[in-house]
Every structure is written in structure tokens, then in C-alpha cells.
Design an enzyme around this catalytic site. Sequence first.
Site, PDB file in Angstrom:
ATOM      1  N   GLY A  38      24.107 -12.386 -23.985  1.00 47.39           N
ATOM      2  CA  GLY A  38      23.620 -11.589 -22.892  1.00 47.39           C
ATOM      3  C   GLY A  38      22.103 -11.285 -23.119  1.00 47.39           C
ATOM      4  CE  LYS A  50      17.266  -0.614 -14.495  1.00 52.23           C
ATOM      5  NZ  LYS A  50      16.821  -0.701 -15.852  1.00 52.23           N
ATOM      6  N   GLY A 174       1.544   2.524 -20.759  1.00 52.77           N
ATOM      7  CA  GLY A 174       1.757   1.493 -19.807  1.00 52.77           C
ATOM      8  C   GLY A 174       2.707   2.236 -18.755  1.00 52.77           C
ATOM      9  CB  ILE A 178       9.191  -1.271 -19.685  1.00 50.00           C
ATOM     10  CG1 ILE A 178      10.006  -2.774 -19.640  1.00 50.00           C
ATOM     11  CG2 ILE A 178       9.751  -0.612 -20.931  1.00 50.00           C
ATOM     12  CD1 ILE A 178       9.623  -3.682 -20.514  1.00 50.00           C
ATOM     13  CB  VAL A 263       0.952  -2.393 -23.467  1.00 52.15           C
ATOM     14  CG1 VAL A 263       0.827  -1.225 -23.338  1.00 52.15           C
ATOM     15  CG2 VAL A 263       1.242  -3.070 -24.531  1.00 52.15           C
ATOM     16  CG  ASP A 304      11.407 -12.811 -19.855  1.00 52.46           C
ATOM     17  OD1 ASP A 304      11.497 -13.019 -18.551  1.00 52.46           O
ATOM     18  OD2 ASP A 304      11.605 -11.957 -20.357  1.00 52.46           O
ATOM     19  CG  HIS A 437      22.677   7.627  12.412  1.00 49.57           C
ATOM     20  ND1 HIS A 437      21.474   8.181  11.773  1.00 49.57           N
ATOM     21  CD2 HIS A 437      23.312   8.905  12.881  1.00 49.57           C
ATOM     22  CE1 HIS A 437      21.467   9.419  11.865  1.00 49.57           C
ATOM     23  NE2 HIS A 437      22.532  10.004  12.546  1.00 49.57           N
TER      24      HIS A 437
END
Length: 458
Positions: A38, A50, A174, A178, A263, A304, A437
Amino acid sequence: MSKYDIIVLGSGPGGYVTAIRASQLGFKTAIVEKENLGGVCLNWGCIPTKALLKSAQVFEYLQHAEDYGLSVKGADKDFTKVVERSRGVADGMSKGVQFLLKKNKIDVIDGFGKLKPGKKVEVDGKEYSADHIIIATGARSRELPNLPQDGNKVIGYREAMTLKEQPKSMIVVGSGAIGSEFAHFYNAMGTKVTIVEFLPTLVPLEDEDVSKQFGRSFKKAGIKVMTSSSVESVDISGKTVKATVKTKKGEEILEADIVLSAVGIKSNLENIGLEDVGIVVDRDKILVNDWYQTNIPGYYAIGDVVPGPALAHVASAEGITCVEKIKGMHIEAIDYGNIPGCTYATPEIASVGMTEKQAKEAGYELKIGKFPFSASGKASAAGTKDGFVKVIFDAKYGEWLGCHMIGAGVTDMIAEAVLGRKLETTGHEVLKAIHPHPTMSEAVMEAVADAYGEVIHL
């Protein structure tokens, strides 16, 4: 030597999703992981943060129970149990990935993987080969030279998630997702928080209206906000940390129990064999084409470690695109102009597409609409009136150029704008799509109505 069709290096939301899609497409697949299945997202990032933020939200509700006509006496928090719950959620998600990999008949190779020439991967001395090797090694907290992390007084996001004791005071350096999320969490828990941002506004990549509203909300919550400021050095020799902060007015010494460095991130490229294979890297990123192929045939990279937004959902999409292209399917390249970004502090932020400034700089004539949650019946009933929805359209053709939201639950609402933009929806079509609504989501329709001069509830 074990032979596979595809070997994936790294099991984060890029890696494990890639491996599962590869298996679905009929490829014999293996995944290499040096730590926890993971990756950072499930174990040290998206998911456990979270869980922490949910505990903070519940604690805030208890403290403001009287606002809802309720009486709660003696409500307190157990910081250790809050952290334990977060770790339990992360462990459960990691076990879920383990189950999914097993279900899809993917071999999990435990250990540190190193790329070898000739489409091979070495894991702890044993070699494996594959027709296609996909690098998905992710990233870690970036360290600044003047802000070295000792894991004790100057920490990164990992330590921030598992502190043994709640600090009385904290400096967060920062204000990206995060930094902002941890600043909110610790402030909500009762820590005295100062957030330091180098640029003129918090969450500086967001639309300017959103950034300004976010700064106001943080100040209202009791967080000390220092923008256009930078931490020049830290002194950790005493019981507390002393940070020298450079501001427009000069230098200021801040004192706190802990400094959290948020940062940015650093790609995990070291010691994985890139140089041995000859894979080209530029500015801490592996260079790839639209289908995530590196300059060396048979080697790919996603997530990443490649240029683009460092987001879990982007890594997953890139991995799926990569293996579907390997399979020979007819697919579209990812549209990086339609990637949603979310920040899960209070208030939440969600956005997609161009900011107002970017759209103006691109030469568009604009129709801009804004609907504040203070005018929303659902937000009033829920007691969450901070924030707004802002929409940006091209005045000439009605193209939905951008959508920017700040408020409760907006991270669950932004997908409407992502889907609408994907389908080339015009403002008129959004306006004529009936929204339920009372909901927070009808603020999207109302904001569009405002852009076209048809708003009813303002």
C-alpha cells in the site's frame, strides 16, 4: 530465475493498482515491496491522515455541541488512542491490498528491488526477469539543508502521525496539503500551531479567492499564520526548538516543542539501479513519454517519480494507462489539465482546471460565478457556512475552464466538475442539470447560474 510478463517496483496506489490491472489483462505479474503493501498513501499518507482528521472533526463537534442544541459534558481526547485508531485504519487498508493481490494471483516479492540491465530486477540477491518493468517507488518527505529532520524535534509527516505525546506547541513549515492538514489536526486537538509559508498566501497553488478564504478560516480557528516568511535555521539544543523566521519586517525567533517540515517531497530514486540501466533522470524525476516508457525499452515509470502532480489518484491512472498501452489497447493519454486536487483540512479545498489568474493569462474572456455556502440551506442546517464554490467559463464557447471549492465536504463534490469537463460540458448544460435540494452540491449549479446572470438564491 523467475520470469514474469510484468514486474512492478513498489506497491503504493500507483504500483498495486498497476499490478492488478496487469493481471486482469492476462499478464503474469509480480510486485516488489521493501516495507508495507500500500506504500506511503495507505500506511503513512492519504488514509491514516484522514483518520486523524476525522477524530479532530468529531472532537470539534463535541466542543461545539451546544451550537446544535446538545449538551455534552467532560468531552476530552485521548491523543494516544486517536493515533492508535489511525494506525488501525492504515493496517486494515494494507491487509486489504494484500487480499486484492492474492485474489488477482500476483506474486509479492518482499525486499528492496534494484533494476538490472536486460530487463531484470534483483531483490536481496535474487534475480527476476520480465518483459516489462514498471518503476513505482514513490517519494518521501523532502529535507531542506537549513531544516534537517532529526525525527524528534524537527519531524516529517511520518513522525507527525505517530507522536507518543501531543505537543503543546508546533511550527508547521509549508502550507500545501500536508502542512495544512497537520496544522488543522494539531490545532483542533489543542496544540498551539503556527504555520509558516514562503509565498504570499496559504495553499499558494489554489485560486487566489480560495487561498484568501483559507487563510481567514485558519486565523479564525486560532492558528497563527505567517506568509511571505521562511524558516532560516533551527536550534534544537534546548528543551524546545527555536526557529529563526525571516519575515517582511525582519527576523523573528519562534519557540515550539516541535517543528514539522512539510516543504514537499523527494522522489525515491536512490540505489534502485537507474544508472546501471541508463535510465535518464532530470531534476529528481524519471523522464517518460505519454505511455510512461523511459528511454530504455522495457522499462517504465509512473507516479511520484515522474513529472506531474504527485497524487495517489494520478499514480493509479498512470499505471492503468501504462499497462493498457503495453497490452495494445486503444487508449487516450491522460489529460493533466483535468486532475482534481484536494486538501482535507477544515475547511476542505477541492479544485480542478485553471485558476482565474491562469485563465486570464491564457487570453480567455471569462464568465465567473461564485456561490457562498452562507446562502446554502444545507450548509446552514449543518452549521458549515464557511466557504464557496467558484466556477470559471470561457465566455465565447461556454467551456468549463475551472472549478474551485472551499467548505465542508467539497472533496466529495469536485468529481462533478472533473466529469463535466471530461465530457466537454458547457455552463448552460450544468445549469439545466437538476441538482437535489437541500445539498451542498447544488452550490455548483448556483455558482454556474451566477456566472450566467441567472442566480436565484443570492
